[in-house]
Design a protein around this motif. Structure first.
Motif, PDB file in Angstrom:
ATOM      1  N   ALA A   1      -0.158  -5.232 -22.529  1.00 42.17           N
ATOM      2  CA  ALA A   1       0.852  -4.272 -22.068  1.00 42.17           C
ATOM      3  C   ALA A   1       2.250  -4.869 -22.156  1.00 42.17           C
ATOM      4  O   ALA A   1       3.205  -4.210 -22.581  1.00 42.17           O
ATOM      5  N   LYS A   2       2.403  -6.133 -21.757  1.00 43.40           N
ATOM      6  CA  LYS A   2       3.709  -6.781 -21.841  1.00 43.40           C
ATOM      7  C   LYS A   2       4.178  -6.881 -23.288  1.00 43.40           C
ATOM      8  O   LYS A   2       5.359  -6.687 -23.586  1.00 43.40           O
ATOM      9  N   ALA A   3       3.252  -7.184 -24.181  1.00 40.19           N
ATOM     10  CA  ALA A   3       3.612  -7.272 -25.593  1.00 40.19           C
ATOM     11  C   ALA A   3       4.058  -5.912 -26.132  1.00 40.19           C
ATOM     12  O   ALA A   3       5.016  -5.821 -26.909  1.00 40.19           O
ATOM     13  N   GLU A   4       3.375  -4.858 -25.696  1.00 38.26           N
ATOM     14  CA  GLU A   4       3.734  -3.506 -26.135  1.00 38.26           C
ATOM     15  C   GLU A   4       5.110  -3.104 -25.607  1.00 38.26           C
ATOM     16  O   GLU A   4       5.912  -2.494 -26.318  1.00 38.26           O
ATOM     17  N   LEU A   5       5.406  -3.470 -24.364  1.00 40.95           N
ATOM     18  CA  LEU A   5       6.683  -3.094 -23.745  1.00 40.95           C
ATOM     19  C   LEU A   5       7.826  -3.985 -24.212  1.00 40.95           C
ATOM     20  O   LEU A   5       8.987  -3.557 -24.225  1.00 40.95           O
ATOM     21  N   GLY A   6       7.519  -5.214 -24.578  1.00 40.00           N
ATOM     22  CA  GLY A   6       8.537  -6.125 -25.096  1.00 40.00           C
ATOM     23  C   GLY A   6       9.684  -6.345 -24.121  1.00 40.00           C
ATOM     24  O   GLY A   6       9.480  -6.565 -22.926  1.00 40.00           O
ATOM     25  N   ASP A   7      10.905  -6.249 -24.635  1.00 41.55           N
ATOM     26  CA  ASP A   7      12.092  -6.499 -23.814  1.00 41.55           C
ATOM     27  C   ASP A   7      12.391  -5.373 -22.833  1.00 41.55           C
ATOM     28  O   ASP A   7      13.339  -5.480 -22.048  1.00 41.55           O
ATOM     29  N   ASP A   8      11.596  -4.308 -22.884  1.00 43.70           N
ATOM     30  CA  ASP A   8      11.828  -3.193 -21.956  1.00 43.70           C
ATOM     31  C   ASP A   8      11.368  -3.509 -20.539  1.00 43.70           C
ATOM     32  O   ASP A   8      11.673  -2.757 -19.608  1.00 43.70           O
TER      33      ASP A   8
ATOM     34  N   VAL B   1       9.413  -5.186 -12.870  1.00 38.72           N
ATOM     35  CA  VAL B   1       8.184  -5.171 -12.084  1.00 38.72           C
ATOM     36  C   VAL B   1       8.218  -6.387 -11.173  1.00 38.72           C
ATOM     37  O   VAL B   1       8.166  -7.533 -11.638  1.00 38.72           O
ATOM     38  N   PHE B   2       8.334  -6.132  -9.861  1.00 33.51           N
ATOM     39  CA  PHE B   2       8.579  -7.200  -8.891  1.00 33.51           C
ATOM     40  C   PHE B   2       7.278  -7.562  -8.172  1.00 33.51           C
ATOM     41  O   PHE B   2       6.751  -6.781  -7.385  1.00 33.51           O
ATOM     42  N   GLY B   3       6.786  -8.752  -8.458  1.00 31.25           N
ATOM     43  CA  GLY B   3       5.632  -9.268  -7.731  1.00 31.25           C
ATOM     44  C   GLY B   3       6.095  -9.909  -6.443  1.00 31.25           C
ATOM     45  O   GLY B   3       6.137 -11.134  -6.307  1.00 31.25           O
ATOM     46  N   GLY B   4       6.449  -9.070  -5.489  1.00 33.35           N
ATOM     47  CA  GLY B   4       6.957  -9.537  -4.201  1.00 33.35           C
ATOM     48  C   GLY B   4       6.623  -8.527  -3.130  1.00 33.35           C
ATOM     49  O   GLY B   4       5.545  -7.948  -3.126  1.00 33.35           O
ATOM     50  N   VAL B   5       7.554  -8.290  -2.214  1.00 31.68           N
ATOM     51  CA  VAL B   5       7.338  -7.306  -1.150  1.00 31.68           C
ATOM     52  C   VAL B   5       8.492  -6.304  -1.175  1.00 31.68           C
ATOM     53  O   VAL B   5       9.459  -6.452  -1.917  1.00 31.68           O
ATOM     54  N   THR B   6       8.379  -5.286  -0.322  1.00 28.25           N
ATOM     55  CA  THR B   6       9.282  -4.141  -0.393  1.00 28.25           C
ATOM     56  C   THR B   6      10.751  -4.534  -0.324  1.00 28.25           C
ATOM     57  O   THR B   6      11.567  -4.073  -1.130  1.00 28.25           O
TER      58      THR B   6
ATOM     59  N   VAL C   1       0.216  -0.811 -13.202  1.00 26.45           N
ATOM     60  CA  VAL C   1       1.596  -0.331 -13.359  1.00 26.45           C
ATOM     61  C   VAL C   1       2.136  -0.649 -14.749  1.00 26.45           C
ATOM     62  O   VAL C   1       2.916   0.126 -15.311  1.00 26.45           O
ATOM     63  N   LEU C   2       1.717  -1.768 -15.327  1.00 22.81           N
ATOM     64  CA  LEU C   2       2.176  -2.088 -16.677  1.00 22.81           C
ATOM     65  C   LEU C   2       1.584  -1.137 -17.710  1.00 22.81           C
ATOM     66  O   LEU C   2       2.288  -0.660 -18.613  1.00 22.81           O
ATOM     67  N   GLU C   3       0.304  -0.829 -17.572  1.00 25.08           N
ATOM     68  CA  GLU C   3      -0.311   0.094 -18.528  1.00 25.08           C
ATOM     69  C   GLU C   3       0.223   1.511 -18.356  1.00 25.08           C
ATOM     70  O   GLU C   3       0.323   2.266 -19.337  1.00 25.08           O
ATOM     71  N   GLU C   4       0.597   1.861 -17.154  1.00 23.46           N
ATOM     72  CA  GLU C   4       1.227   3.161 -16.937  1.00 23.46           C
ATOM     73  C   GLU C   4       2.596   3.224 -17.608  1.00 23.46           C
ATOM     74  O   GLU C   4       2.984   4.244 -18.169  1.00 23.46           O
ATOM     75  N   LEU C   5       3.330   2.123 -17.591  1.00 27.42           N
ATOM     76  CA  LEU C   5       4.614   2.087 -18.289  1.00 27.42           C
ATOM     77  C   LEU C   5       4.416   2.242 -19.802  1.00 27.42           C
ATOM     78  O   LEU C   5       5.190   2.927 -20.471  1.00 27.42           O
ATOM     79  N   VAL C   6       3.387   1.616 -20.326  1.00 27.18           N
ATOM     80  CA  VAL C   6       3.082   1.789 -21.749  1.00 27.18           C
ATOM     81  C   VAL C   6       2.832   3.257 -22.064  1.00 27.18           C
ATOM     82  O   VAL C   6       3.242   3.768 -23.119  1.00 27.18           O
ATOM     83  N   ALA C   7       2.188   3.957 -21.109  1.00 31.37           N
ATOM     84  CA  ALA C   7       1.891   5.380 -21.293  1.00 31.37           C
ATOM     85  C   ALA C   7       3.091   6.272 -20.969  1.00 31.37           C
ATOM     86  O   ALA C   7       2.979   7.503 -21.044  1.00 31.37           O
ATOM     87  N   GLY C   8       4.220   5.670 -20.572  1.00 32.67           N
ATOM     88  CA  GLY C   8       5.422   6.447 -20.284  1.00 32.67           C
ATOM     89  C   GLY C   8       5.519   6.957 -18.869  1.00 32.67           C
ATOM     90  O   GLY C   8       6.323   7.854 -18.580  1.00 32.67           O
TER      91      GLY C   8
END
Length: 374
Positions: A40-47, A86-91, A341-348
């Motif tokens: 998914a990261k490779a598909e999204l690239g710099d986005d 995409v923040f791997g943290g808390v709110t 969430v990453l795969e959902e971004l790939v799907a738009g």
């Protein structure tokens, strides 16, 4: 502190876009997750840019483009030319990233249930009520509120509106000095231990009062108004667990080991440690250690584990051994959620977007800008 727990639970509903992990993502193996996340990261690239807080588990950190503490990561997000953060943290961390990133960047929290308990101990309604009481009891005093970075955007906005600012664990003393140049007293929120340790650092230990929003029979507003520093009764559950006894036991068992702790720890722990500082300081302390040195780490257990992996020539020990805690809120960022969430971004599709209200965002930015002044 039953009511504190209840208030923390309420804070989970700060956003109304809570989404549960789809069932198809719940039983992924580590190898499946790793392959799908990287694809998914490779598909999204710099986005997309993925941020991993120091307290996150290995399975999150290994996929992060940047690893660090909360404000450092927010700055990385602002500097990144990415549509999605995409923040791997808390709110509260995701909120801070949304405050300082461009309007056309979306900040995504893999799980909206990752809500910091300490941030939830200083909700806006409580703070408004306390402020009204304390300022009424000291009508001739200029009280400057300071909030630790580990707080919600609405508390940052409140501090800006009342002439105050934000601080990190690295610049809390500078923030205190900034405040006392402009006022007579400081109300420090939400972490009482960081506030107390900072007051001691500045030689103000004789004029401290603690405001407990959970105890109606606690200190009176008039008594609080007599103090130079009023500490909100909030704390980090991970750091409050450490005790001076842990350090004494360690020194008895390992007299060769040094101790570095976070300033969110209790005063007696800070006094007994060899080095005190932020997560960045803790990381630097281990990175700069001589081969063969032993360092006991007084902070969230995952950072101790990371440092042990990153610096195999240094012996890294968790200060309280098997009794050390991970952060319950950080734990909510499950790697399966990251995959989703990453795969959902790939799907738009954008899931779990954290967006601070415009007026609140503007005021919170003022509080952050004041911090940068110091």
């Amino acid at each position: 502190m039953e009511s504190a727990t209840f208030e923390t639970e309420l804070s989970l509903f700060k956003y109304d876009n809570l989404e549960q992990l789809p069932e198809s993502y719940r039983d992924l193996t580590e190898d499946e997750r790793r392959e799908r996340i990287e694809a998914a990261k490779a598909e999204l690239g710099d986005d997309v840019v993925v941020l991993g807080h120091n307290y996150q588990r290995r399975e999150i950190v290994e996929h992060a483009d940047f690893v660090g503490d909360s404000y450092q990561l927010s700055k990385e997000a602002a500097n990144a030319d990415a549509d999605y953060v995409v923040f791997g943290g808390v709110t509260f961390m995701a909120e801070s990233a949304d405050i300082i990133t461009d309007d056309d960047q979306s900040v995504i929290l893999p799980s909206m249930e990752a809500s910091c308990p300490m941030a939830g101990m200083a909700e806006a309604l409580q703070v408004d009520a306390a402020w009204e009481e304390i300022t009424a009891a000291a009508p001739d005093s200029e009280i400057i509120p300071i909030t630790y970075m580990n707080s919600y955007a609405d508390l940052k906005a409140f501090c800006a509106e009342q002439g105050g600012l934000v601080c990190t664990s690295s610049n809390a003393a500078d923030a205190f000095e900034w405040a006392f140049e402009r006022g007579d007293k400081v109300l420090f929120l939400p972490d009482k231990h960081l506030g107390e340790n900072t007051a001691y650092e500045l030689g103000m230990e004789d004029s401290i009062a603690e405001w407990d929003p959970w105890d109606p029979e606690g200190i009176e507003a008039e008594a609080a108004a007599e103090a130079d520093v009023v500490l909100w009764d909030g704390y980090c559950q991970v750091h409050e667990r450490f005790s001076a006894e842990h350090i004494a036991d360690l020194r008895a068992d390992r007299p060769d080991a040094n101790v570095v702790v976070h300033p969110e720890c209790r005063r007696e722990v800070v006094e007994a440690a060899d080095v005190v500082g932020s997560t960045a300081t803790i990381c630097e302390t281990v990175a700069n250690a001589d081969p063969g040195d032993a360092w006991a780490i007084g902070t969230e257990i995952h950072l101790a584990k990371h440092l042990d992996r990153w610096h195999p020539d240094v012996e890294v020990l968790p200060l309280c051994g098997d009794a050390c805690m991970d952060c319950n809120a950080m734990r909510q960022i499950d790697p399966n959620y990251l995959t989703w969430v990453l795969e959902e971004l790939v799907a738009g599709r954008e899931r779990n977007v954290v967006a601070v209200a415009p007026e609140e965002k503007e005021l919170a930015q003022v509080a952050l800008d004041r911090m940068l002044e110091v």
